[in-house]
Design a protein around this motif. Structure first.
Motif, PDB file in Angstrom:
ATOM      1  N   VAL A 107      86.320  25.485  32.270  1.00 18.81           N
ATOM      2  CA  VAL A 107      87.494  25.102  33.054  1.00 18.81           C
ATOM      3  C   VAL A 107      87.967  26.318  33.844  1.00 18.81           C
ATOM      4  O   VAL A 107      88.397  27.316  33.253  1.00 18.81           O
ATOM      5  CB  VAL A 107      88.634  24.601  32.143  1.00 18.81           C
ATOM      6  N   LEU A 108      87.885  26.249  35.163  1.00 20.27           N
ATOM      7  CA  LEU A 108      88.393  27.311  36.026  1.00 20.27           C
ATOM      8  C   LEU A 108      89.875  27.049  36.275  1.00 20.27           C
ATOM      9  O   LEU A 108      90.240  25.968  36.750  1.00 20.27           O
ATOM     10  CB  LEU A 108      87.622  27.322  37.348  1.00 20.27           C
ATOM     11  N   VAL A 109      90.722  28.024  35.966  1.00 20.49           N
ATOM     12  CA  VAL A 109      92.176  27.841  36.032  1.00 20.49           C
ATOM     13  C   VAL A 109      92.756  28.768  37.091  1.00 20.49           C
ATOM     14  O   VAL A 109      92.766  29.994  36.932  1.00 20.49           O
ATOM     15  CB  VAL A 109      92.841  28.132  34.673  1.00 20.49           C
ATOM     16  N   GLY A 136     103.107  29.367  34.551  1.00 19.95           N
ATOM     17  CA  GLY A 136     103.439  28.449  33.468  1.00 19.95           C
ATOM     18  C   GLY A 136     102.371  27.401  33.213  1.00 19.95           C
ATOM     19  O   GLY A 136     101.902  27.227  32.085  1.00 19.95           O
ATOM     20  N   VAL A 137     101.967  26.654  34.257  1.00 21.94           N
ATOM     21  CA  VAL A 137     100.928  25.635  34.082  1.00 21.94           C
ATOM     22  C   VAL A 137      99.587  26.301  33.822  1.00 21.94           C
ATOM     23  O   VAL A 137      98.757  25.785  33.060  1.00 21.94           O
ATOM     24  CB  VAL A 137     100.871  24.706  35.305  1.00 21.94           C
ATOM     25  N   GLY A 138      99.360  27.466  34.440  1.00 18.94           N
ATOM     26  CA  GLY A 138      98.098  28.163  34.243  1.00 18.94           C
ATOM     27  C   GLY A 138      97.892  28.598  32.805  1.00 18.94           C
ATOM     28  O   GLY A 138      96.835  28.343  32.198  1.00 18.94           O
ATOM     29  N   THR A 139      98.892  29.267  32.219  1.00 21.58           N
ATOM     30  CA  THR A 139      98.751  29.697  30.824  1.00 21.58           C
ATOM     31  C   THR A 139      98.669  28.490  29.892  1.00 21.58           C
ATOM     32  O   THR A 139      97.923  28.511  28.905  1.00 21.58           O
ATOM     33  CB  THR A 139      99.915  30.614  30.413  1.00 21.58           C
ATOM     34  N   ALA A 140      99.403  27.430  30.222  1.00 19.28           N
ATOM     35  CA  ALA A 140      99.308  26.205  29.411  1.00 19.28           C
ATOM     36  C   ALA A 140      97.906  25.622  29.484  1.00 19.28           C
ATOM     37  O   ALA A 140      97.354  25.172  28.467  1.00 19.28           O
ATOM     38  CB  ALA A 140     100.339  25.185  29.885  1.00 19.28           C
ATOM     39  N   SER A 141      97.294  25.632  30.659  1.00 15.99           N
ATOM     40  CA  SER A 141      95.948  25.076  30.818  1.00 15.99           C
ATOM     41  C   SER A 141      94.925  25.886  30.037  1.00 15.99           C
ATOM     42  O   SER A 141      93.991  25.326  29.444  1.00 15.99           O
ATOM     43  CB  SER A 141      95.568  25.035  32.305  1.00 15.99           C
ATOM     44  N   ILE A 142      95.090  27.210  30.030  1.00 19.19           N
ATOM     45  CA  ILE A 142      94.204  28.059  29.229  1.00 19.19           C
ATOM     46  C   ILE A 142      94.274  27.650  27.765  1.00 19.19           C
ATOM     47  O   ILE A 142      93.254  27.451  27.089  1.00 19.19           O
ATOM     48  CB  ILE A 142      94.589  29.539  29.394  1.00 19.19           C
ATOM     49  N   GLY A 144      88.571  22.895  22.567  1.00 19.28           N
ATOM     50  CA  GLY A 144      87.187  23.325  22.467  1.00 19.28           C
ATOM     51  C   GLY A 144      86.470  23.625  23.760  1.00 19.28           C
ATOM     52  O   GLY A 144      85.234  23.735  23.780  1.00 19.28           O
ATOM     53  N   ALA A 145      87.207  23.767  24.871  1.00 25.09           N
ATOM     54  CA  ALA A 145      86.592  24.126  26.147  1.00 25.09           C
ATOM     55  C   ALA A 145      86.704  25.632  26.384  1.00 25.09           C
ATOM     56  O   ALA A 145      87.388  26.351  25.648  1.00 25.09           O
ATOM     57  CB  ALA A 145      87.238  23.350  27.290  1.00 25.09           C
ATOM     58  N   ARG A 146      86.052  26.118  27.427  1.00 21.21           N
ATOM     59  CA  ARG A 146      86.030  27.541  27.764  1.00 21.21           C
ATOM     60  C   ARG A 146      86.795  27.757  29.066  1.00 21.21           C
ATOM     61  O   ARG A 146      86.312  27.400  30.136  1.00 21.21           O
ATOM     62  CB  ARG A 146      84.590  28.019  27.924  1.00 21.21           C
ATOM     63  N   PRO A 147      87.996  28.348  29.006  1.00 20.48           N
ATOM     64  CA  PRO A 147      88.744  28.595  30.240  1.00 20.48           C
ATOM     65  C   PRO A 147      88.269  29.872  30.936  1.00 20.48           C
ATOM     66  O   PRO A 147      87.951  30.870  30.285  1.00 20.48           O
ATOM     67  CB  PRO A 147      90.187  28.751  29.752  1.00 20.48           C
ATOM     68  N   ILE A 148      88.220  29.821  32.267  1.00 21.57           N
ATOM     69  CA  ILE A 148      87.970  30.991  33.105  1.00 21.57           C
ATOM     70  C   ILE A 148      89.202  31.160  33.985  1.00 21.57           C
ATOM     71  O   ILE A 148      89.504  30.294  34.813  1.00 21.57           O
ATOM     72  CB  ILE A 148      86.717  30.825  33.964  1.00 21.57           C
ATOM     73  N   ALA A 149      89.935  32.235  33.784  1.00 17.78           N
ATOM     74  CA  ALA A 149      91.209  32.449  34.471  1.00 17.78           C
ATOM     75  C   ALA A 149      90.987  33.125  35.819  1.00 17.78           C
ATOM     76  O   ALA A 149      90.210  34.080  35.924  1.00 17.78           O
ATOM     77  CB  ALA A 149      92.133  33.296  33.608  1.00 17.78           C
ATOM     78  N   VAL A 150      91.696  32.629  36.839  1.00 20.74           N
ATOM     79  CA  VAL A 150      91.674  33.244  38.169  1.00 20.74           C
ATOM     80  C   VAL A 150      93.048  33.854  38.433  1.00 20.74           C
ATOM     81  O   VAL A 150      94.068  33.160  38.358  1.00 20.74           O
ATOM     82  CB  VAL A 150      91.346  32.218  39.267  1.00 20.74           C
ATOM     83  N   ASP A 153      93.747  23.246  39.793  1.00 22.98           N
ATOM     84  CA  ASP A 153      94.215  23.876  41.026  1.00 22.98           C
ATOM     85  C   ASP A 153      95.707  23.612  41.208  1.00 22.98           C
ATOM     86  O   ASP A 153      96.116  22.531  41.618  1.00 22.98           O
ATOM     87  CB  ASP A 153      93.445  23.344  42.231  1.00 22.98           C
ATOM     88  N   VAL A 154      96.508  24.636  40.896  1.00 18.20           N
ATOM     89  CA  VAL A 154      97.948  24.559  41.137  1.00 18.20           C
ATOM     90  C   VAL A 154      98.315  25.272  42.427  1.00 18.20           C
ATOM     91  O   VAL A 154      99.489  25.337  42.779  1.00 18.20           O
ATOM     92  CB  VAL A 154      98.745  25.185  39.966  1.00 18.20           C
ATOM     93  N   VAL A 155      97.318  25.796  43.135  1.00 21.14           N
ATOM     94  CA  VAL A 155      97.559  26.667  44.282  1.00 21.14           C
ATOM     95  C   VAL A 155      97.329  25.951  45.605  1.00 21.14           C
ATOM     96  O   VAL A 155      98.149  26.008  46.521  1.00 21.14           O
ATOM     97  CB  VAL A 155      96.663  27.930  44.187  1.00 21.14           C
ATOM     98  N   GLY A 156      96.190  25.269  45.751  1.00 22.16           N
ATOM     99  CA  GLY A 156      95.858  24.627  47.022  1.00 22.16           C
ATOM    100  C   GLY A 156      95.560  25.652  48.098  1.00 22.16           C
ATOM    101  O   GLY A 156      95.071  26.742  47.827  1.00 22.16           O
ATOM    102  N   GLY A 157      95.864  25.295  49.334  1.00 23.99           N
ATOM    103  CA  GLY A 157      95.696  26.243  50.426  1.00 23.99           C
ATOM    104  C   GLY A 157      94.259  26.707  50.574  1.00 23.99           C
ATOM    105  O   GLY A 157      93.300  25.932  50.427  1.00 23.99           O
ATOM    106  N   ASP A 158      94.091  28.007  50.804  1.00 19.76           N
ATOM    107  CA  ASP A 158      92.781  28.567  51.139  1.00 19.76           C
ATOM    108  C   ASP A 158      91.790  28.521  49.983  1.00 19.76           C
ATOM    109  O   ASP A 158      90.582  28.630  50.205  1.00 19.76           O
ATOM    110  CB  ASP A 158      92.930  30.023  51.601  1.00 19.76           C
ATOM    111  N   VAL A 159      92.264  28.413  48.739  1.00 18.57           N
ATOM    112  CA  VAL A 159      91.327  28.441  47.610  1.00 18.57           C
ATOM    113  C   VAL A 159      90.642  27.099  47.394  1.00 18.57           C
ATOM    114  O   VAL A 159      89.650  27.019  46.662  1.00 18.57           O
ATOM    115  CB  VAL A 159      92.015  28.879  46.291  1.00 18.57           C
ATOM    116  N   PHE A 160      91.132  26.047  48.046  1.00 17.05           N
ATOM    117  CA  PHE A 160      90.690  24.693  47.704  1.00 17.05           C
ATOM    118  C   PHE A 160      89.191  24.493  47.939  1.00 17.05           C
ATOM    119  O   PHE A 160      88.468  24.028  47.058  1.00 17.05           O
ATOM    120  CB  PHE A 160      91.498  23.665  48.500  1.00 17.05           C
TER     121      PHE A 160
END
Length: 323
Positions: A142-144, A150-156, A163-169, A211-218
């Motif tokens: 899971v790429l976060v 707040g939502v990012g740390t919760a998603s991690i 049991g999934a593997r988060p990859i933090a951005v 994706d809580v960011v949108g914009g250019d990263v989408f």
């Protein structure tokens, strides 16, 4: 009652603590004495009249509440004095709130009010996004994005709990430390995240993107997906408008872009909230779910909390102390 009040839709600069009438709970409402209120990105949009919901002026800010029951309808299962949390569209940064009984959840004694105010919106959004909308399975990656927020740390933490593997951005090393403290073992920088994610997955790509960011990263987020991967559209914190995609890309790669509207879902299915809470509680009690509190503020400094959000200084969850 005292409340962090919006009287004009001019943003954080004009948010003030003022007096609002005490709420008058309906027959099916729970009246809550607020101890701590969670401040989220929707509060910033609400203060500017840019959110999809526009309460009538004046109104109080605050999307999450942790406090004690003042009164509750018969049959709700809640007792006067009981510690609870609730999710509200707005209004929790006030001495009292009234919330529909299905939106009020029991707070375990071992969990403090600050943590309680950091749980409901962020963690149940992450739970809804990853499990219901994303169909996340154990062992998936899971790429976060926005992984220090707040939502990012919760998603991690939700990803790890199931049991999934988060990859933090993240965009800075300081934010990388926040993501690691939340439980991310793999952290990549925003600049070049697509290639870094591919490398971490042996060239396959990730199974899900939050994706809580949108914009250019989408677009690069879509390109980061493995075959049959799913990108979850949670928000647009970048403030760069709503991204678009040519859907032939999805056809050619067998990938999905899925909307995540947790608030709309629980408005239509209020009983779902209690189902989510029951699934989250064992992980909360075990400590796998442990919301990072980025900063706390007295009620009088709610405007500063909004400015910290607006100026990208915030990490974790921002909490306002009411009493």
């Amino acid at each position: 009652m005292r409340a962090a009040t919006v009287t004009s839709l001019t943003g954080p600069a004009d948010v003030r603590v003022g007096d609002l009438p005490d709420p008058q709970p309906g027959a099916d409402d729970v009246l809550i004495a607020v101890h701590a209120a969670g401040i989220s990105f929707p509060d910033l949009l609400l203060s500017r009249g840019q959110y999809q919901v526009r309460p009538e002026l004046p109104f109080a800010l605050g999307t999450d509440v942790a406090g004690t029951v003042v009164s509750a309808p018969e049959g709700s299962g809640l007792a006067v004095g009981q510690r609870v949390v609730a999710a509200l569209g707005s209004g929790s940064a006030a001495e009292l709130v009234a919330a529909p009984a299905p939106m009020v959840l029991p707070l375990p004694d071992e969990v403090g009010y600050d943590a309680g105010a950091a749980l409901v919106m962020n963690y149940l959004t992450a739970h809804f996004a990853l499990l219901r909308r994303g169909g996340m399975q154990p062992g998936e990656t899971v790429l976060v994005h926005g992984a220090s927020g707040g939502v990012g740390t919760a998603s991690i933490q939700v990803a790890k709990a199931w049991g999934a593997r988060p990859i933090a951005v993240v965009s800075t090393e300081a934010k990388a430390e926040v993501a690691r403290a939340a439980g991310a073992e793999d952290v990549v920088m925003l600049d070049g995240f697509k290639d870094a994610a591919k490398e971490l997955t042996g060239g396959r790509g990730v199974d899900l993107v939050v994706d809580v960011v949108g914009g250019d990263v989408f677009l690069d987020s879509v390109r980061s997906l493995s075959p049959e991967g799913r990108l979850l559209v949670v928000g647009f914190a970048a403030g760069q408008g709503i991204p678009e995609i040519k859907v032939n890309r999805l056809l050619l790669t067998n990938t999905d872009v899925r909307g995540v509207g947790w608030g709309e879902h629980i408005r239509r299915n209020p009983g779902y909230l209690a189902e989510q809470w029951a699934e989250l509680l064992p992980h909360l009690r075990s400590g796998v779910i442990d919301p990072p509190i980025g900063a706390t503020y007295p009620l009088e400094e709610t405007a500063q909390a909004l400015r910290d959000l607006d100026e990208r200084r915030a990490t974790g969850k921002l909490v306002v102390h009411v009493r």
